[in-house]
Design a protein around this motif. Structure first.
Motif, PDB file in Angstrom:
ATOM      1  N   GLU A  83      -9.967  -4.181  31.730  1.00 29.49           N
ATOM      2  CA  GLU A  83     -10.239  -3.378  30.076  1.00 29.49           C
ATOM      3  C   GLU A  83      -8.130  -2.529  30.650  1.00 29.49           C
ATOM      4  OE1 GLU A  83     -14.423  -1.310  29.965  1.00 29.49           O
ATOM      5  OE2 GLU A  83     -12.436  -0.363  31.243  1.00 29.49           O
ATOM      6  N   LEU A  84      -7.776  -2.443  31.337  1.00 30.58           N
ATOM      7  CA  LEU A  84      -6.388  -1.548  30.659  1.00 30.58           C
ATOM      8  C   LEU A  84      -5.555  -2.276  30.939  1.00 30.58           C
ATOM      9  CD1 LEU A  84      -6.625   1.906  31.325  1.00 30.58           C
ATOM     10  CD2 LEU A  84      -8.697   0.536  33.118  1.00 30.58           C
ATOM     11  N   GLN A  85      -4.742  -3.471  31.489  1.00 30.95           N
ATOM     12  CA  GLN A  85      -4.377  -4.569  31.330  1.00 30.95           C
ATOM     13  C   GLN A  85      -4.163  -4.789  29.818  1.00 30.95           C
ATOM     14  OE1 GLN A  85      -5.629  -7.509  33.960  1.00 30.95           O
ATOM     15  NE2 GLN A  85      -4.563  -6.807  35.775  1.00 30.95           N
ATOM     16  N   SER A  86      -5.775  -5.283  29.824  1.00 36.08           N
ATOM     17  CA  SER A  86      -5.613  -5.356  27.670  1.00 36.08           C
ATOM     18  C   SER A  86      -5.037  -4.216  26.906  1.00 36.08           C
ATOM     19  CB  SER A  86      -7.243  -5.745  27.483  1.00 36.08           C
ATOM     20  OG  SER A  86      -7.051  -6.626  28.221  1.00 36.08           O
ATOM     21  N   ILE A  87      -5.565  -3.123  26.884  1.00 33.68           N
ATOM     22  CA  ILE A  87      -4.993  -2.152  26.656  1.00 33.68           C
ATOM     23  C   ILE A  87      -3.379  -1.631  26.624  1.00 33.68           C
ATOM     24  CG2 ILE A  87      -5.029   0.672  26.360  1.00 33.68           C
ATOM     25  CD1 ILE A  87      -7.866   1.041  27.560  1.00 33.68           C
ATOM     26  N   GLY A  88      -2.736  -2.221  28.400  1.00 35.80           N
ATOM     27  CA  GLY A  88      -1.213  -1.899  27.848  1.00 35.80           C
ATOM     28  C   GLY A  88      -0.123  -2.864  26.997  1.00 35.80           C
ATOM     29  N   SER A  89      -1.078  -4.507  27.390  1.00 38.14           N
ATOM     30  CA  SER A  89      -0.360  -4.514  26.354  1.00 38.14           C
ATOM     31  C   SER A  89      -0.646  -5.267  25.320  1.00 38.14           C
ATOM     32  CB  SER A  89      -1.361  -6.659  26.975  1.00 38.14           C
ATOM     33  OG  SER A  89      -1.030  -7.496  26.351  1.00 38.14           O
ATOM     34  N   ARG A  90      -1.895  -4.585  24.495  1.00 40.09           N
ATOM     35  CA  ARG A  90      -1.828  -4.026  23.238  1.00 40.09           C
ATOM     36  C   ARG A  90      -0.932  -3.407  22.191  1.00 40.09           C
ATOM     37  NH1 ARG A  90      -7.150  -5.164  24.042  1.00 40.09           N
ATOM     38  NH2 ARG A  90      -7.334  -2.879  24.094  1.00 40.09           N
TER      39      ARG A  90
END
Length: 445
Positions: free
Chosen positions: A118-125
């Motif tokens: 979840e957090l990796q995806s938010i950071g990437s976005r």
């Protein structure tokens, strides 16, 4: 894509086993998994580019915060089992708990594989949407709380962000319990949380949902009649609360369960409930969050205004960026108890509405939309070359938000207007906030 397929298979497996998918997941409340928003952002005004981000986020999907063996239900089940007092469903529950214990061993208080993703995806976005903020040699200010899951969440977020960043990025990390765990810093709130008038409102929902009767009904499915005579209402309530906690955490630890070869049906605690029972228990759980962490039944409640230190911190760190450009982004990682009061204090629509009629609370506020796992609030600042003015867009869970009481025709607010609006709000609350707030207001005017 791989994650989506895995999650779909998990859901299909649940659906074949009992009530979980038939009942949906609305009952999960604050344990709702974070979903990447499908949104089309309002075009940025001509000539403006993103230059700074002020952010606070909740930790990702997590494991239990206490060992399975520490739960009241654990000792009760073992005692009843040794006396031959478990029903068939009771035996099933015991095995599920033993399976969950395997999943949770060594993992309590930590985020799960789901949470990391979840957090990796938010950071990437964040990088994809606002790459200009991180141009050159960016410097990031990262703050966490004393809980290990916020450190793990920060690391996961940064790993997603840094996949597209150059090695030149500088990261300064520190603990900031004062601004991020403000609820622990307030003796008045601690007293309110333990014994406040919110209790009477929750009791109204519990009565309307027939919780005592539900507790007795569910317990009767697990234990034989003779053993039921030894359990009082308080013990039955503890038992159901523990099972509820297990039922809602399972969605967050599916990756770890799969790795151990434990099938979804072997952890399907929701099969012990009917859909109506899940709905009733979820509503009773959510109303407590609404009253203790959310906007509550009265405007400017203590559970909301305690977020003033974080609002002050957002203002001062923004002022610092405008003056010094020290940090390109402030990234904070905290808890549901941080995000919900802050969202309400900011006046974010859908997060700030009180409900004087407590029976209608879920029309005004829904935990799953405001504070799911990995929930976040972002202030994205924009500037036009040659202009001294800044625009700011507020996002709740990566969706454009509008602010109650702050008039604007688009989600891009003038920073000067927004700053003035929030300082006026702090001034209004000052008589309740004490010397620290007075000092802040003296310094920022």
């Amino acid at each position: 894509m791989k994650k989506a397929i895995l999650y779909l298979l998990f859901l299909v497996a649940f659906a074949t086993n009992a009530s979980a998918q038939d009942c949906g997941t609305a009952f999960l409340g604050t344990k709702t998994l974070y979903k990447a928003p499908v949104v089309k952002y309002t075009p940025v005004p001509k000539g403006y580019e993103p230059v700074f981000i002020n952010h606070v986020g909740r930790h990702g999907a997590r494991h239990l915060t206490k060992d399975v063996k520490a739960a009241f239900i654990y000792s009760v089940l073992l005692k009843a089992d040794s006396a031959g007092m478990l029903t068939e469903k009771g035996e099933l529950l015991k095995q599920m708990i033993l399976n969950l214990q395997k999943v949770e061993k060594g993992n309590t208080k930590s985020i799960s594989a789901e949470g990391r993703e979840e957090l990796q995806s938010i950071g990437s976005r964040m990088y994809s949407n606002y790459a200009q903020v991180f141009a050159g040699k960016p410097k990031l200010n990262v703050t966490i709380t004393k809980e290990i899951r916020t450190k793990q969440s920060a690391d996961a977020f940064l790993s997603g962000l840094k996949t597209k960043l150059k090695d030149s990025v500088q990261i300064v990390e520190a603990n900031d319990d004062v601004n991020l765990r403000f609820y622990d810093e307030s003796p008045a709130y601690t007293a309110y949380e333990k014994k406040g008038d919110w209790d009477k409102y929750k009791a109204i929902i519990a009565k309307a949902e027939h919780i005592n009767e539900i507790n007795k009904t569910i317990v009767s499915r697990l234990f034989k009649a003779e053993y039921l005579k030894t359990l009082d209402n308080m013990e039955a309530d503890k038992i159901i609360n523990d099972i509820w906690g297990f039922a809602t955490i399972v969605y967050s630890v599916q990756g770890e369960a799969k790795q151990l070869g434990i099938e979804p049906k072997e952890l399907d605690f929701t099969s012990l409930f009917t859909c109506d029972e899940l709905k009733a228990l979820g509503r009773t759980d959510n109303v407590e969050d609404f009253l203790v962490k959310g906007p509550g039944a009265k405007a400017d409640g203590l559970q909301v205004i305690i977020a003033a230190p974080l609002l002050a911190n957002f203002i001062t760190t923004t002022d610092d960026f405008i003056k010094t450009r020290t940090y390109n982004a402030n990234l904070r990682f905290a808890h549901a108890e941080t995000i919900s009061p802050f969202a309400a204090l900011l006046g974010i629509e859908d997060a700030d509405k009180v409900s004087s009629d407590i029976n209608q609370f879920d029309r005004a506020w829904q935990a799953s939309k405001v504070i799911p796992l990995s929930s976040n609030i972002q202030w994205i600042f924009y500037k036009k070359k040659g202009s001294a003015n800044y625009l700011v867009k507020i996002l709740l869970n990566e969706k454009e938000a509008r602010i109650t009481g702050l008039k604007n025709v688009s989600p891009y607010y003038k920073w000067a207007d927004m700053r003035r609006f929030y300082i006026a709000k702090l001034v209004k609350l000052n008589y309740k906030l004490g010397d620290d707030a007075a000092e802040f207001l003296k310094n920022v005017k």
